[in-house]
Design a protein around this motif. Structure first.
Motif, PDB file in Angstrom:
ATOM      1  N   ALA A   1      33.024  37.286  30.934  1.00 58.28           N
ATOM      2  CA  ALA A   1      32.556  38.666  31.147  1.00 58.28           C
ATOM      3  C   ALA A   1      32.723  39.509  29.883  1.00 58.28           C
ATOM      4  O   ALA A   1      31.823  40.267  29.496  1.00 58.28           O
ATOM      5  CB  ALA A   1      33.288  39.308  32.322  1.00 58.28           C
ATOM      6  N   THR A   2      33.884  39.379  29.244  1.00 61.77           N
ATOM      7  CA  THR A   2      34.145  40.178  28.043  1.00 61.77           C
ATOM      8  C   THR A   2      33.199  39.785  26.909  1.00 61.77           C
ATOM      9  O   THR A   2      32.697  40.648  26.178  1.00 61.77           O
ATOM     10  CB  THR A   2      35.611  39.989  27.587  1.00 61.77           C
TER      11      THR A   2
ATOM     12  N   TYR B   1      29.885  41.244  27.627  1.00 66.51           N
ATOM     13  CA  TYR B   1      29.891  42.671  27.283  1.00 66.51           C
ATOM     14  C   TYR B   1      29.636  42.872  25.790  1.00 66.51           C
ATOM     15  O   TYR B   1      28.804  43.690  25.383  1.00 66.51           O
ATOM     16  CB  TYR B   1      31.249  43.245  27.705  1.00 66.51           C
TER      17      TYR B   1
ATOM     18  N   ILE C   1      25.917  42.839  34.154  1.00 68.79           N
ATOM     19  CA  ILE C   1      26.475  41.502  33.915  1.00 68.79           C
ATOM     20  C   ILE C   1      26.699  40.844  35.270  1.00 68.79           C
ATOM     21  O   ILE C   1      27.207  41.480  36.202  1.00 68.79           O
ATOM     22  CB  ILE C   1      27.817  41.578  33.146  1.00 68.79           C
TER      23      ILE C   1
ATOM     24  N   THR D   1      28.579  37.298  36.805  1.00 70.21           N
ATOM     25  CA  THR D   1      29.463  36.185  36.427  1.00 70.21           C
ATOM     26  C   THR D   1      29.576  35.203  37.591  1.00 70.21           C
ATOM     27  O   THR D   1      29.299  35.556  38.741  1.00 70.21           O
ATOM     28  CB  THR D   1      30.887  36.674  36.073  1.00 70.21           C
TER      29      THR D   1
ATOM     30  N   LEU E   1      35.279  45.023  34.045  1.00 71.63           N
ATOM     31  CA  LEU E   1      35.215  43.652  33.517  1.00 71.63           C
ATOM     32  C   LEU E   1      36.212  42.743  34.243  1.00 71.63           C
ATOM     33  O   LEU E   1      35.950  41.565  34.451  1.00 71.63           O
ATOM     34  CB  LEU E   1      35.456  43.640  32.003  1.00 71.63           C
TER      35      LEU E   1
ATOM     36  N   LEU F   1      34.794  41.098  37.195  1.00 70.37           N
ATOM     37  CA  LEU F   1      33.754  40.097  36.925  1.00 70.37           C
ATOM     38  C   LEU F   1      34.433  38.787  36.521  1.00 70.37           C
ATOM     39  O   LEU F   1      34.404  38.376  35.372  1.00 70.37           O
ATOM     40  CB  LEU F   1      32.789  40.599  35.847  1.00 70.37           C
ATOM     41  N   THR F   2      35.037  38.154  37.492  1.00 72.68           N
ATOM     42  CA  THR F   2      35.796  36.936  37.214  1.00 72.68           C
ATOM     43  C   THR F   2      34.857  35.749  37.071  1.00 72.68           C
ATOM     44  O   THR F   2      33.718  35.787  37.510  1.00 72.68           O
ATOM     45  CB  THR F   2      36.793  36.663  38.342  1.00 72.68           C
TER      46      THR F   2
ATOM     47  N   ALA G   1      28.611  33.781  32.487  1.00 71.88           N
ATOM     48  CA  ALA G   1      28.086  35.140  32.621  1.00 71.88           C
ATOM     49  C   ALA G   1      26.666  35.211  32.086  1.00 71.88           C
ATOM     50  O   ALA G   1      26.314  34.495  31.144  1.00 71.88           O
ATOM     51  CB  ALA G   1      28.973  36.129  31.861  1.00 71.88           C
TER      52      ALA G   1
ATOM     53  N   GLY H   1      23.807  38.543  31.168  1.00 69.21           N
ATOM     54  CA  GLY H   1      23.754  39.996  31.060  1.00 69.21           C
ATOM     55  C   GLY H   1      22.391  40.472  30.615  1.00 69.21           C
ATOM     56  O   GLY H   1      21.558  39.689  30.146  1.00 69.21           O
TER      57      GLY H   1
END
Ligand code: 5GP
Ligand code: SF4
Ligand code: MG
Length: 468
Positions: A20-21, A24, A40, A42, A66, A69-70, A74, A76
């Motif tokens: 997720a990160t 981003y 996003i 995930t 974020l 969003l495990t 991902a 986006g």
């Protein structure tokens, strides 16, 4: 039907603990491709989670969001749309349930048989939540019975026409798909062994991924529990990569269609200088930021000084409220400020990447002249934009395009109140991009030669009758 036109960026990663990160960050690097909504999705092998909102990437997401969003995969999306369709319902990724579980999809491009497909699906009882053509792609994938997701996507590709670069996410797979013409870019890279896909390689650079290759036109790339597979169920009838990505839309630090965009833009400027020199020029200034590489090339080729005669403010958001009535038309002044010492008493060449309606350019000419320039010459590092795009770039109808409305360069210069205007030739553009006649590229907004017929004629700003 006004609500279906998107300029967008997409991103995807599969099999990384910080999916997720990284998504981003990847989207942040694609922000120039769309500023109205960001999203996003995930997945963690079991299910797909989704968060999307109107706004810029940095405003939509924060650490708390974020954290929800495990998962280790991902996809986006960032989206720009015309005003009418600026709703959360059209934001992406789009998610639904199909026979195989949860599925999310994000799309950059524009379908040319959008209305036909939508009518067919509606007649069969499909329900739509949005007016976006991306939802049609999702429904085509979900509705087609086939043993594997790859087969479903291949079936979708036989029905969808036009431009699509896609990322798709299920509980345990990530797919990257590009239409057989290859209109929009999509690249593959790698981070800590995990495959990463993005509209532009600038995303890969930001997250520290290595660039591997383009997702090929007509390719379905799949990363899942069984590793990575790639197929090309549809062979390219004709390559039609969007030359406007290289002229304006992509970032100069990206590699697009295998070429460094900054190098091409500088070379467009050099070629423009060969074709449209201003021999008595004192100074060459860009319209920042998009005109800067071309202005550098133009100045180098003519061996004239380059200077920043206009400074861009980076703090003008789309949400700025323009004052009404007496102090209107602040738009360009908010964005660009002239530097008098660069302009005063000089013969100034203003270089920009393109002219669309001409309204911005006219105000720029005014601004430069009002600061004492002796002559103001506009030089444009692409050919005259005379036709609307139906493949995912937001251009207005013909009657709004200054180069379609007016017949001659003199008339255009007159309306811009410039001493002269000069454009790059179509041949010169193709020489720079491909060293030849433009094979493999779409140039329809300049030539009117549409590589894929526009079956359902619409454009974001016009009805069926005023496009041609
Ligand atoms: P005009 O003079 O036509 O009003 O504006 C020309 C400017 O618009 C150029 O600086 C060019 O970089 C920019 N431009 C060209 N195409 C697009 C586009 O698709 N979207 C946006 N936002 N700007 C564009
Ligand atoms: Fe790109 Fe122009 Fe073709 Fe649209 S019409 S895909 S903007 S080259
Ligand atoms: Mg610009």
């Amino acid at each position: 039907m006004k609500d279906i036109h998107d300029e967008c960026g997409v991103f995807g990663i599969h099999g990384h603990p910080d999916a997720a990160t990284i998504g981003y960050l990847g989207l942040h690097a694609l922000q120039h491709r769309g500023q109205e909504s960001a999203g996003i999705a995930t997945s963690d092998g079991q299910d797909v989670r989704l968060y999307k909102q109107m706004g810029l990437v940095a405003d939509v997401f924060n650490a708390d969001v974020l954290k929800t969003l495990t998962g280790t995969s991902a996809i986006g999306h960032v989206r720009y749309s015309t005003a009418g369709s600026s709703t959360l319902l059209n934001a992406q990724p789009m998610k639904c349930m199909y026979a195989g579980g949860s599925i999310a999809l994000a799309h950059n491009g524009n379908l040319t048989n959008f209305a036909t497909l939508r009518h067919q699906l509606l007649a069969r009882g499909h329900l739509f939540q949005s007016s976006s053509d991306s939802e049609i792609l999702l429904q085509l994938v979900a509705a087609h019975y086939a043993p594997t997701l790859s087969d479903r996507v291949a079936a979708m590709m036989t029905q969808a026409r036009g431009a699509y670069s896609l990322v798709i996410l299920t509980a345990d797979q990530m797919l990257a798909v590009r239409d057989p013409h290859g209109f929009r870019p999509l690249v593959l890279g790698r981070l800590d062994g995990a495959p990463v896909v993005a509209s532009e390689s600038t995303s890969l650079n930001l997250i520290g991924a290595t660039y591997e290759r383009e997702i090929e036109p007509g390719e379905i790339f799949i990363a899942g529990p069984g590793g990575e597979t790639s197929s090309r169920p549809i062979t390219s009838p004709r390559l039609a990569r969007c030359v406007f990505e290289q002229i304006y839309f992509s970032r100069p630090d990206s590699i697009v269609f295998g070429k460094q965009v900054n190098t091409l833009r500088t070379e467009f400027g050099r070629q423009l200088a060969r074709e449209q020199p201003v021999p008595n020029a004192d100074v060459i200034i860009p319209v920042p930021d998009s005109g800067t590489p071309a202005a550098i090339g133009y100045a180098e080729q003519l061996n004239k000084p380059f200077a920043m005669g206009l400074i861009r403010s980076h703090y003008v958001g789309r949400t700025f409220i323009e004052p009404e009535q007496r102090i209107r038309h602040f738009g360009v002044k908010l964005k660009l400020a002239p530097v008098p010492e660069v302009l005063k008493d000089r013969v100034v060449v203003v270089v920009d990447d393109s002219i669309v309606r001409g309204t911005t350019s006219q105000k720029i000419v005014d601004m430069v002249r009002s600061r004492g320039a002796r002559e103001v010459h506009m030089r444009i590092s692409s050919p005259p934009t005379r036709w609307p795009c139906f493949y995912g770039i937001d251009t207005p109808s013909r009657k709004e395009l200054i180069a379609a409305r007016l017949g001659s360069l003199d008339e255009i210069a007159g309306e811009l109140t410039a001493d002269s205007v000069g454009y790059l030739s179509v041949e010169g553009m193709h020489r720079v991009v491909s060293g030849g006649g433009g094979d493999g590229y779409c140039d329809a907004c300049f030539t009117g030669s549409y590589p894929v017929p526009v079956e359902d004629q619409y454009s974001p700003h016009s009805g069926p009758d005023d496009n041609r």
